[in-house]
Motif scaffolding. Structure first.
Motif: not given
Lengths: 361, 447
Positions: B48-59, B116-126
């Motif tokens: 029931s949590a109102p939080i969803q679709n949290i934008p996350v970058a995965i590297v 979530a979005v898959l990225l290649d570069d850790a620096a770009a994610a940060r």
């Protein structure tokens, strides 16, 4: 500025204030007032409600900006040298303007600071004012625990803290009990006599004006229609004394009234009127009680068959002087005078004469 | 003149802090409310949590080991192939669903919870986190699978590390991602080690050399894994410091600023009350310039709000410590930055209060306008729920003093001292609103 031996403290010239209503119409609350108030006098602005008294005071104290005209206090313009002018001025507003949750002392201290007092000077001034308004014993009590009369006294005290040269008092007795009213009037007299302050006092009560004032300005519809001492005003309108002779149930011959008019100097009119009696509403069937309306306009409820009062009313230039001669003639004509009342002309009569309306209308 | 300004301010302070009912509204109510909301936040992990679709970058930098790539399994849970539902947040990919999990239906999937979005570069994610594009970046290191492998020689599983780079501007979201990754990684490890133990056991059964001792040691490793987090999750703020998120920080700061707005409105509206009571006229007819009277009122409003905020922040610290059973400085240790935020927040709220008083013609009107403004700013600022729930309308939160205030305090609580933007915005807003209100009051020449 000097006017003879009198020093002008307040100088008002062509002071005007207009307000624009929501519908666009313009209301002229004050229509161009010219006025001088002399140092050390109590000047009354007398007029009915809505005459423009409070608006005038508001302009003179800097609450409202004049639409036209100018006023100076101690030579300082209220518009261009407002801060200097305000230092000379103490104001006692019509309504109680105090912080209800603060004590009398805290209120006095706060407003004292607004006039630049601080430290021992402020403490001394507050103590003096508390003594003057006779509230030293209650100085630590919150204002909201005070009676209406006590609040009024603190309200006055705030206006005196900085020992102003001029005090505006805007209808300070409105809505107070007779005892508190008397105390306020005595305070005004003390301000003049003990502290030599100049007081601008507005009222719609003729008797206050008459008792307190050195001079009176009668204001109506935003204009000063008469100005002078009480005596001067009465003289100006030529008002006469009124003598009322009570004769009870006696018949009064027309010849007596004719002799009054012709033989006594200064008599302008003499008339007789008996009381009128009307049944009491709701008690029409009972002949026991009736309402008596005397010729003077006074009314009372009496038992039927009680005294049927009749009165002779005489108007005279100098009523008291004419009185012995009038009594002699009445005696000669066999009419017993039961009582005599001499009514001197007053400001009420002056206002009535000038406007055709009573002050309280 | 300063004496007069202080006298006016002092009357406001005295009247406010001698009124018991006002103190309850100003201080007790927000403390209680924020505590309740924060405790309720403990249930946010439910569906029931109102939080969803949290934008996350995965590297995923994991190079794998022995044909196993733990990083890839994690990536597929967050970013599933097209058409497939994501894994339930409570479920490990290689493990069967537990009884408890099965009975709690429907479970929120990771794809519901995150965007979530898959990225290649850790620096770009940060950098994306720093810019506010992502609430968090999950960076799986190259040796993730390798370190998870059971070492026969060392008889232990090495500690591996996944970096969760969280935005201090979105502490709730970052905290959620941290919890998810932590749980996910633990289960991944347990499953992987269990699989290896099975292999070893089979080897022993078939008489393969060394397998018996390995199996015993492996059992010990599994026991260790169940007792502690072998795959450690580092939640990092934008400055790279570790921090634990306390919901009292977010809701407490938001409620504090929200109630400070109410106080600022009510205190500033006393100008209009004083006009009705005649005390304002008394000040105006004294030799005191109008601008000084307004300054006095502003200083009064400012000090009252500042005192309120100080009491509230001390109160939240006490409550936080009581709940934790030990003293906890929930707002961080940077006292100067906290003081700066308190002053800036006070300036912002006092400015809003002055402008609502200037707009209102009567005290009642000003209070109504002030209440509407406060509630709107409270909603936009996260006083009632996390602002992530606003989705595309999240930009509106930037109009809220509550948002700027609570964000600044959340940053400080997370060890991030980068509050300059918040301080500048609040200070400018306060100065601007006060300037406008001064002009508006001064235009009313007749009192």
């Amino acid at each position: 500025m000097q006017n003879g031996h009198k020093q002008v403290l307040v100088e008002v010239r062509g002071l005007k204030k207009t307000f624009k209503r929501k519908d666009g119409t313009v209301v002229e609350a004050v229509k161009g007032i010219d006025l001088d108030i002399y140092r050390g006098e109590v000047f009354s602005l007398l007029g009915p409600n809505g005459a423009g008294k409070s608006t005038t005071i508001s302009m003179l104290s800097g609450l409202l900006s004049p639409t036209e005209g100018e006023a100076k206090i101690g030579g300082y313009s209220i518009t261009t040298q407002a801060l200097e002018a305000k230092k000379l001025l103490g104001v006692v507003p019509q309504e109680i303007a105090l912080y209800p949750t603060l004590s009398a002392r805290q209120n006095l201290e706060f407003f004292g600071r607004m006039y630049g007092l601080h430290g021992s000077e402020l403490a001394k001034s507050v103590d003096e004012v508390l003594d003057f308004i006779d509230l030293r014993e209650r100085h630590k009590d919150r204002i909201d625990t005070f009676s209406g009369g006590m609040k009024r006294r603190v309200n006055i005290g705030v206006g005196l803290l900085h020992k102003p040269q001029l005090v505006y008092m805007d209808e300070p007795t409105v809505g107070v009990d007779p005892q508190s009213r008397r105390r306020i009037l005595d305070t005004v007299i003390r301000l003049k006599e003990e502290r030599k302050m100049t007081v601008l006092y507005t009222t719609h009560l003729m008797e206050e004006s008459q008792e307190l004032s050195s001079r009176v300005g009668i204001i109506d519809y935003g204009q000063i229609i008469a100005l002078g001492t009480v005596g001067e005003l009465i003289q100006k309108v030529g008002e006469e004394d009124r003598l009322i002779f009570s004769v009870g149930e006696q018949q009064v011959p027309d010849a007596l009234l004719e002799r009054f008019r012709t033989e006594v100097p200064g008599i302008t009119s003499a008339s007789y009127a008996a009381s009128e009696f009307t049944p009491v509403a709701g008690l029409e069937d009972s002949a026991e009680l009736v309402i008596e309306k005397r010729s003077t306009g006074a009314m009372r409820v009496v038992r039927s068959g009680q005294v049927m009062d009749g009165e002779i009313t005489v108007h005279a230039k100098r009523g008291r002087k004419a009185l012995p001669e009038l009594l002699r003639i009445a005696d000669e004509m066999g009419v017993d005078i039961l009582s005599v009342e001499v009514r001197e002309p007053d400001l009420e009569a002056v206002f009535l004469h000038l406007t055709g309306r009573a002050l309280r209308e | 003149m300063l004496r007069k300004i202080w006298a006016i301010a002092y009357v406001n302070l005295y009247q406010t802090f001698t009124d018991r009912n006002l103190i309850i509204i100003m201080i007790v109510t927000p403390l209680v409310l924020a505590t309740i909301i924060s405790l309720a936040f403990g249930n946010l992990g439910s569906g029931s949590a109102p939080i969803q679709n949290i934008p996350v970058a995965i590297v995923n930098l994991d190079e794998g080991a022995s044909g196993f790539n733990g990083g890839q399994i994690m990536v597929e849970a967050f970013v599933p192939p097209d058409g497939e539902p994501g894994a339930p947040a409570s479920q490990m990919p290689d493990c069967p669903e537990t009884e408890a999990a099965a009975s709690t239906a429907p479970a929120m999937s990771l794809t519901d919870l995150t965007d979530a979005v898959l990225l290649d570069d850790a620096a770009a994610a940060r950098a994306g986190v720093d810019e506010g594009s992502y609430a968090a970046a999950v960076i799986i290191p190259a040796d993730f699978s390798q370190k998870m492998s059971y070492s026969l020689a060392d008889r232990q599983v090495e500690v591996s590390s996944i970096e969760v780079y969280g935005s201090s501007a979105s502490p709730i979201s970052a905290s959620i991602i941290r919890s998810v990754v932590e749980g996910f990684a633990n289960q991944l490890l347990t499953g992987f080690v269990a699989a290896q133990a099975t292999i070893e056991t089979i080897g022993q059964q078939f008489g393969l050399a060394g397998m018996g001792a390995a199996a015993a040691n492996l059992s010990q490793a599994i026991a260790c894994a169940s007792g502690r987090t072998i795959v450690s999750i580092e939640q990092q703020t934008v400055e790279g410091e570790q921090a634990d998120f306390n919901p009292l920080v977010l809701f407490g700061s938001a409620q504090a600023v929200f109630f400070a707005l109410f106080t600022a409105n009510a205190t500033a509206a006393t100008i209009l009350e004083e006009r009705r009571n005649g005390t304002l006229q008394r000040m105006v007819i004294s030799p005191t310039p109008r601008v000084m009277i307004l300054f006095g009122k502003l200083v009064g409003t400012f000090l009252i709000v500042l005192v309120q905020l100080i009491f509230l922040f001390i109160g939240f610290t006490v409550i936080g410590s009581l709940l934790e059973g030990q003293f906890q400085s929930i707002w961080g240790d940077n006292i100067i930055a906290i003081a700066l935020m308190l002053v800036a927040t006070t300036a912002g709220t006092a400015g809003v209060g002055m402008i609502t008083a200037a707009v209102g013609k009567t005290a009642e009107q000003a209070n109504i306008i002030g209440s509407i403004v406060s509630i709107l700013m409270g909603i936009l600022g996260g006083a009632f729920f996390a602002v992530n729930a606003l989705g595309d309308f999240e930009f509106l939160t930037r109009l809220s003093v509550v948002r700027w205030g609570s964000e600044g305090f959340s940053k400080l609580a997370g060890g991030d001292a980068n509050i300059l933007t918040n301080v500048i915005f609040l200070a400018i807003l306060g100065a601007l609103f006060f300037g406008i209100s001064l002009l508006m009051f001064n235009r009313r020449k007749d009192v």
